[in-house]
Design an enzyme around this catalytic site. Structure first.
Site, mmCIF file in Angstrom:
data_model
loop_
_atom_site.group_PDB
_atom_site.id
_atom_site.type_symbol
_atom_site.label_atom_id
_atom_site.label_comp_id
_atom_site.label_asym_id
_atom_site.label_seq_id
_atom_site.Cartn_x
_atom_site.Cartn_y
_atom_site.Cartn_z
ATOM 1 N N ARG A 111 0.209 1.670 -2.060
ATOM 2 C CA ARG A 111 0.352 0.452 -1.247
ATOM 3 C C ARG A 111 1.492 -0.479 -1.690
ATOM 4 O O ARG A 111 1.264 -1.607 -2.106
ATOM 5 C CB ARG A 111 -0.979 -0.309 -1.198
ATOM 6 N N ILE B 230 -3.098 7.240 6.908
ATOM 7 C CA ILE B 230 -2.547 5.934 6.503
ATOM 8 C C ILE B 230 -2.434 5.814 4.977
ATOM 9 O O ILE B 230 -1.395 5.446 4.455
ATOM 10 C CB ILE B 230 -3.433 4.773 7.026
ATOM 11 N N ARG C 70 -17.002 -8.113 -0.671
ATOM 12 C CA ARG C 70 -15.658 -8.564 -0.285
ATOM 13 C C ARG C 70 -15.508 -8.603 1.230
ATOM 14 O O ARG C 70 -14.722 -9.381 1.746
ATOM 15 C CB ARG C 70 -14.611 -7.586 -0.826
ATOM 16 N N ASP D 12 -9.991 2.115 8.317
ATOM 17 C CA ASP D 12 -11.116 1.361 7.754
ATOM 18 C C ASP D 12 -12.471 1.845 8.270
ATOM 19 O O ASP D 12 -13.513 1.330 7.839
ATOM 20 C CB ASP D 12 -10.955 -0.141 8.039
ATOM 21 N N ARG E 84 -5.296 -7.862 -2.574
ATOM 22 C CA ARG E 84 -3.909 -7.600 -2.189
ATOM 23 C C ARG E 84 -3.425 -8.506 -1.070
ATOM 24 O O ARG E 84 -2.232 -8.787 -0.963
ATOM 25 C CB ARG E 84 -3.765 -6.148 -1.723
ATOM 26 N N CYS F 156 -3.672 0.456 -5.981
ATOM 27 C CA CYS F 156 -5.092 0.153 -5.829
ATOM 28 C C CYS F 156 -5.838 1.445 -5.543
ATOM 29 O O CYS F 156 -5.227 2.498 -5.391
ATOM 30 C CB CYS F 156 -5.331 -0.897 -4.758
ATOM 31 N N LYS G 229 -12.741 -10.317 8.609
ATOM 32 C CA LYS G 229 -12.068 -10.560 7.320
ATOM 33 C C LYS G 229 -10.554 -10.459 7.465
ATOM 34 O O LYS G 229 -9.816 -11.335 7.014
ATOM 35 C CB LYS G 229 -12.551 -9.528 6.291
ATOM 36 N N ASN G 230 -10.093 -9.365 8.091
ATOM 37 C CA ASN G 230 -8.650 -9.121 8.113
ATOM 38 C C ASN G 230 -7.895 -9.999 9.112
ATOM 39 O O ASN G 230 -6.674 -9.955 9.172
ATOM 40 C CB ASN G 230 -8.362 -7.629 8.347
HETATM 41 N N1 EPU Z 1 3.181 0.485 3.224
HETATM 42 C C1 EPU Z 1 4.364 0.704 2.577
HETATM 43 N N2 EPU Z 1 5.194 -0.370 2.356
HETATM 44 C C2 EPU Z 1 4.862 -1.636 2.746
HETATM 45 C C3 EPU Z 1 3.650 -1.849 3.412
HETATM 46 C C4 EPU Z 1 2.820 -0.772 3.634
HETATM 47 O O1 EPU Z 1 4.682 1.828 2.209
HETATM 48 O O2 EPU Z 1 5.652 -2.553 2.503
HETATM 49 C C5 EPU Z 1 2.268 1.615 3.497
HETATM 50 C C6 EPU Z 1 0.919 1.476 2.806
HETATM 51 O O3 EPU Z 1 0.968 1.927 1.474
HETATM 52 C C7 EPU Z 1 0.039 2.322 3.690
HETATM 53 C C8 EPU Z 1 0.621 2.068 5.087
HETATM 54 O O4 EPU Z 1 1.930 1.595 4.861
HETATM 55 O O5 EPU Z 1 0.161 3.668 3.350
HETATM 56 C C9 EPU Z 1 -0.128 1.064 5.933
HETATM 57 O O6 EPU Z 1 -0.457 -0.062 5.155
HETATM 58 P P1 EPU Z 1 -0.571 -1.530 5.749
HETATM 59 O O7 EPU Z 1 0.528 -2.342 5.192
HETATM 60 O O8 EPU Z 1 -0.737 -1.489 7.216
HETATM 61 O O9 EPU Z 1 -1.937 -2.010 5.090
HETATM 62 P P2 EPU Z 1 -2.246 -3.485 4.638
HETATM 63 O O10 EPU Z 1 -1.571 -4.413 5.554
HETATM 64 O O11 EPU Z 1 -2.036 -3.625 3.176
HETATM 65 C C10 EPU Z 1 -4.325 -3.833 6.185
HETATM 66 C C11 EPU Z 1 -5.778 -4.141 5.986
HETATM 67 C C12 EPU Z 1 -6.469 -2.932 5.375
HETATM 68 C C13 EPU Z 1 -6.295 -1.745 6.325
HETATM 69 C C14 EPU Z 1 -4.793 -1.503 6.588
HETATM 70 C C15 EPU Z 1 -4.529 -0.414 7.593
HETATM 71 C C16 EPU Z 1 -5.736 -6.539 5.657
HETATM 72 C C17 EPU Z 1 -5.932 -7.695 4.745
HETATM 73 N N3 EPU Z 1 -5.895 -5.308 5.126
HETATM 74 O O12 EPU Z 1 -3.808 -3.546 4.888
HETATM 75 O O13 EPU Z 1 -7.850 -3.248 5.266
HETATM 76 O O14 EPU Z 1 -6.856 -0.585 5.759
HETATM 77 O O15 EPU Z 1 -4.185 -2.717 7.062
HETATM 78 O O16 EPU Z 1 -5.123 -0.706 8.803
HETATM 79 O O17 EPU Z 1 -5.474 -6.722 6.840
HETATM 80 C C18 EPU Z 1 -10.028 -3.084 4.383
HETATM 81 O O18 EPU Z 1 -10.342 -4.047 5.103
HETATM 82 O O19 EPU Z 1 -10.886 -2.388 3.771
HETATM 83 C C19 EPU Z 1 -8.624 -2.736 4.232
HETATM 84 C C20 EPU Z 1 -8.168 -1.993 3.234
#
Ligand code: EPU
Length: 417
Positions: free
Chosen positions: A122, A327, A397, A305, A93, A117, A22-23
């Site tokens: 996030r 995280i 999802r 995850d 998201r 969320c 998915k990701n």
């Molecule tokens: N963060 C910030 N500012 C930003 C971006 C992130 O503070 O601009 C913080 C987030 O709030 C969090 C941390 O940084 O505390 C890491 O978040 P990250 O941005 O890496 O998460 P994401 O890119 O939104 C992806 C996956 C998630 C997975 C996380 C961590 C996708 C579509 N989603 O989310 O997947 O948990 O990386 O590995 O790739 C899931 O599949 O269930 C899922 C939530």
């Protein structure tokens, strides 16, 4: 609303095929916005998030065709509407991943702010900071990110923290920028590597994928390509844990063991025998697992995850396991639901102390996010009696045909309407 009814206590056994990730699929679909030519993706998982992304891209004017072999062709020849509306971003998201490509190719984008969320706040500040450093003008008006740029200009970007979709957004934007960009403190997740491989096949010049420094030499345009999406390491890990908690023996085909070192390591520590070949992983668990301590962190450390699923394992393991979530600030909601099944879990801030119990007892449970739901299914498979998991739209999802795959492994599980 659909629910899953599980009659637990059956050791899982047999073989099942892992789906595409998915990701990886979600950012790869957004990469289609970077070119006029068709991008053909194969091994696309059949998931609600993928459908949501397809409707978002279709609304923008991307032509989409789907074949019957898990293939999707996306063609963004002409784009009508570079906008991601709130009603879609709210449900997924990852819609934020259209921002970088839209800005790079069309010079403008209007994307709803995702908002908070279930697993934490996030924010997307790192995405915006990076795009501003590439020369974009960004305003936030009435809950929407309004971004504009003539042509993005290469720059050195240093992320304050490791962000997966942030890295992906900036990497996609930098591909079409003028000059060279360097992204430091980049995410090293395999999904970022998969995206970089596809972008390079489209004509991008990205070096360093899989390390924390990405160097991207901008080009004026990208071409179409065909790309096979990597296998889902979190789905793989979830089935491995499900087999471990039931004392089962399973083989997962179409997997990528090289992306699962930390998860395999923890399962071995818990007492499982695991054999990994090129694209197959087999797990056998005899007797009760031993508790393990886990601390989540960016790749290659233990993935957030998989945290909820590991908590389900610790819940029935021998001994006490300490789980630290580093995280997301609010990703323990499954703890209280696991307690309804008889688990002994004490949470304090980002730490959970899980005292293993010999048996869980079936009950009605409900989850607030995808991986939390997966942990309740895992726990239900191990529990005595019937477990009814509510709100399984979360599961839909991110887990393709979960009840079919688990049934194939011998689980007594069915969807009730
Ligand atoms: N963060 C910030 N500012 C930003 C971006 C992130 O503070 O601009 C913080 C987030 O709030 C969090 C941390 O940084 O505390 C890491 O978040 P990250 O941005 O890496 O998460 P994401 O890119 O939104 C992806 C996956 C998630 C997975 C996380 C961590 C996708 C579509 N989603 O989310 O997947 O948990 O990386 O590995 O790739 C899931 O599949 O269930 C899922 C939530």
């Amino acid at each position: 609303m659909d629910r899953l009814l599980i009659r637990g206590g059956v050791p899982l056994g047999g073989e099942v095929r892992v789906s595409g990730a998915k990701n990886a699929a979600l950012p790869l679909m957004c990469a289609a916005l970077l070119t006029r030519q068709p991008l053909r993706l194969s091994n696309v998982p059949h998931l609600r998030d993928v459908t949501t992304m397809l409707s978002l891209l279709t609304r923008m004017g991307v032509e989409v065709s789907v074949d019957d072999k898990l293939g999707v062709e996306l063609c963004a020849e002409d784009l009508v509407n570079p906008e991601a509306p709130y009603d879609l971003v709210r449900t997924m998201r990852a819609s934020i991943l259209v921002l970088g490509p839209l800005l790079a190719r069309y010079g403008r984008a209007r994307v709803s702010l995702p908002g908070g969320c279930a697993i934490g706040q996030r924010p997307v500040d790192q995405h915006l900071k990076g795009l501003q450093a590439l020369g974009a003008k960004i305003d936030v008006e009435q809950g929407y990110i309004i971004a504009e740029a003539r042509r993005l200009k290469g720059a050195r970007l240093v992320a304050d923290l490791v962000t997966v979709t942030g890295t992906e957004n900036l990497m996609m934007a930098a591909c079409l920028a003028e000059g060279t960009s360097v992204i430091e403190n980049a995410a090293r997740e395999p999904e970022v590597v998969d995206l970089a491989a596809c972008l390079n096949a489209m004509g991008a010049r990205i070096k360093g994928a899989g390390t924390d420094v990405l160097t991207i030499e901008g080009v004026t345009e990208l071409a179409g390509t065909a790309h096979r999406i990597m296998s889902d390491r979190i789905e793989t890990g979830t089935y491995l844990v499900a087999a471990a908690v039931t004392g089962g023996s399973v083989t997962l085909r179409g997997a990528d063991p090289g992306t699962l070192d930390s998860v395999i390591g923890k399962l071995r520590e818990a007492g499982a025998t695991i054999t990994a070949k090129e694209d197959t992983i087999s797990l056998e668990m005899r007797g009760r697992p031993a508790s393990v301590n886990v601390r989540t962190a960016p790749y290659p450390a233990f993935p957030t995850d998989m945290q909820a699923q590991l908590m389900a394992l610790d819940a029935i393991a021998e001994g006490t396991g300490v789980i630290t979530e580093s995280i997301f600030e609010n990703r323990f909601m499954h703890a209280l639901e696991l307690a309804r099944l008889g688990a002994d879990i004490e949470t304090n801030g980002n730490t959970a102390v899980v005292r293993g119990v010999r048996r869980l007892q079936g009950a009605s449970v409900m989850a607030t996010d995808l991986r939390a739901s997966a942990s309740l299914v895992v726990a239900g498979l191990a529990a005595e009696g019937e477990t009814l998991v509510d709100r399984i739209y979360h599961l839909d999802r991110g887990y393709e045909a979960i009840e079919e795959k688990l049934s194939k492994l011998g689980a007594r599980i069915r969807r009730v309407h």
